[in-house]
Design a protein around this motif. Structure first.
Motif, PDB file in Angstrom:
ATOM      1  N   GLU A  54       0.822  -1.202   0.000  1.00  0.00           N
ATOM      2  CA  GLU A  54       0.000   0.000   0.000  1.00  0.00           C
ATOM      3  C   GLU A  54       0.861   1.259   0.000  1.00  0.00           C
ATOM      4  O   GLU A  54       0.544   2.240  -0.660  1.00  0.00           O
ATOM      5  CB  GLU A  54      -0.954   0.005   1.203  1.00  0.00           C
ATOM      6  N   GLN A  96       2.151   1.748  -3.554  1.00  0.00           N
ATOM      7  CA  GLN A  96       1.086   2.162  -4.471  1.00  0.00           C
ATOM      8  C   GLN A  96       0.655   3.603  -4.215  1.00  0.00           C
ATOM      9  O   GLN A  96       0.484   4.383  -5.160  1.00  0.00           O
ATOM     10  CB  GLN A  96      -0.108   1.217  -4.352  1.00  0.00           C
ATOM     11  N   ALA A  97       0.481   3.979  -2.966  1.00  0.00           N
ATOM     12  CA  ALA A  97       0.062   5.348  -2.650  1.00  0.00           C
ATOM     13  C   ALA A  97       1.165   6.354  -2.995  1.00  0.00           C
ATOM     14  O   ALA A  97       0.881   7.437  -3.515  1.00  0.00           O
ATOM     15  CB  ALA A  97      -0.323   5.450  -1.181  1.00  0.00           C
ATOM     16  N   LEU A 119       1.086   7.023  -6.660  1.00  0.00           N
ATOM     17  CA  LEU A 119      -0.007   7.928  -7.046  1.00  0.00           C
ATOM     18  C   LEU A 119       0.370   9.386  -6.798  1.00  0.00           C
ATOM     19  O   LEU A 119       0.017  10.264  -7.579  1.00  0.00           O
ATOM     20  CB  LEU A 119      -1.283   7.620  -6.245  1.00  0.00           C
ATOM     21  N   VAL A 143      -3.863  13.226  -3.353  1.00  0.00           N
ATOM     22  CA  VAL A 143      -4.179  11.821  -3.126  1.00  0.00           C
ATOM     23  C   VAL A 143      -4.909  11.727  -1.792  1.00  0.00           C
ATOM     24  O   VAL A 143      -4.455  12.284  -0.786  1.00  0.00           O
ATOM     25  CB  VAL A 143      -2.909  10.936  -3.100  1.00  0.00           C
ATOM     26  N   LEU A 157      -6.315   9.030   0.947  1.00  0.00           N
ATOM     27  CA  LEU A 157      -6.385   7.680   1.484  1.00  0.00           C
ATOM     28  C   LEU A 157      -7.747   7.536   2.146  1.00  0.00           C
ATOM     29  O   LEU A 157      -8.079   8.287   3.058  1.00  0.00           O
ATOM     30  CB  LEU A 157      -5.278   7.442   2.509  1.00  0.00           C
ATOM     31  N   LYS A 178      -4.889   4.825   8.182  1.00  0.00           N
ATOM     32  CA  LYS A 178      -4.695   5.892   7.188  1.00  0.00           C
ATOM     33  C   LYS A 178      -3.670   6.920   7.668  1.00  0.00           C
ATOM     34  O   LYS A 178      -2.800   7.335   6.904  1.00  0.00           O
ATOM     35  CB  LYS A 178      -6.029   6.582   6.872  1.00  0.00           C
ATOM     36  N   GLN A 225      -6.917  11.782  -6.694  1.00  0.00           N
ATOM     37  CA  GLN A 225      -6.751  10.347  -6.835  1.00  0.00           C
ATOM     38  C   GLN A 225      -7.086   9.732  -5.479  1.00  0.00           C
ATOM     39  O   GLN A 225      -6.495  10.122  -4.473  1.00  0.00           O
ATOM     40  CB  GLN A 225      -5.308   9.993  -7.209  1.00  0.00           C
ATOM     41  N   THR A 226      -8.040   8.816  -5.452  1.00  0.00           N
ATOM     42  CA  THR A 226      -8.367   8.173  -4.185  1.00  0.00           C
ATOM     43  C   THR A 226      -7.677   6.821  -4.109  1.00  0.00           C
ATOM     44  O   THR A 226      -7.510   6.132  -5.121  1.00  0.00           O
ATOM     45  CB  THR A 226      -9.886   7.989  -4.013  1.00  0.00           C
ATOM     46  N   TYR A 227      -7.279   6.482  -2.916  1.00  0.00           N
ATOM     47  CA  TYR A 227      -6.657   5.180  -2.666  1.00  0.00           C
ATOM     48  C   TYR A 227      -7.426   4.529  -1.524  1.00  0.00           C
ATOM     49  O   TYR A 227      -7.268   4.912  -0.361  1.00  0.00           O
ATOM     50  CB  TYR A 227      -5.180   5.322  -2.303  1.00  0.00           C
TER      51      TYR A 227
END
Length: 178
Positions: free
Chosen positions: A26, A29-30, A33, A40, A42, A50, A158-160
């Motif tokens: 994670e 990946q975050a 982004l 971004v 979370l 988070k 961008q949402t994660y």
């Protein structure tokens, strides 16, 4: 060259007393982004990690932001009108005499390259969205990392979605017991 340390670049990130374990995928990946995206978020239920992930991302990317990484904790704020003031205080800005905090924050950030971490936005989504939108329009080199139970719905966000931590398998439990 000087040694890389958290003290080399300005920030207000708290020192973590525990190791970062179990979210390496994670984290990668975050972080990926946040490179091309300037905002971004979370997203996930309370208590899922988070905040801890946000702090790790900010610490890992500190070298990318010469003007620092700044944590704005919003959990204790109940009045949405105080969100811009909270950001201004973290950035060390004095409140404008006419009370126009958002323009002052935007002007301060316009030429800076930094990361803002807005933590616990879920109860202040509209206020955070308005401030974030203004900052992104005024400051082209500012990136914002948000933790919330829901997205801000700001252009370019961008949402994660942060999944729950996986439970260790039976094999790993057997290895730990041995």
């Amino acid at each position: 060259p000087p040694l890389r340390s958290l003290e080399a670049i300005p920030h207000n990130l708290p020192q973590q007393v525990t190791s970062f374990i179990g979210r390496e995928r994670e984290l990668a990946q975050a972080r990926a982004l946040l490179g091309p995206a300037r905002l971004v978020t979370l997203v996930g239920p309370g208590g899922i990690g988070k905040t801890r992930l946000s702090l790790q991302i900010a610490a890992d990317l500190l070298d990318s932001f010469p003007d620092g990484a700044w944590l704005v904790e919003l959990a204790s704020i109940v009045d949405a009108a105080l969100v811009p003031t909270a950001v201004a205080q973290v950035l060390g800005l004095q409140e404008a005499a006419d009370g126009s905090v958002i323009p002052a924050v935007c002007e301060h950030l316009a030429s800076r390259r930094l990361l803002i971490v807005l933590d616990n936005c879920e109860h202040l989504v509209d206020a955070c969205a308005g401030l974030v939108d203004a900052i992104l329009r005024a400051a082209p080199s500012v990136h914002i990392l948000v933790s919330s139970r829901e997205p801000l719905n700001v252009a370019g966000e961008q949402t994660y979605p942060l999944p729950p931590l996986a439970l260790p398998g039976l094999d790993s439990r057997a290895e730990e017991a041995a």
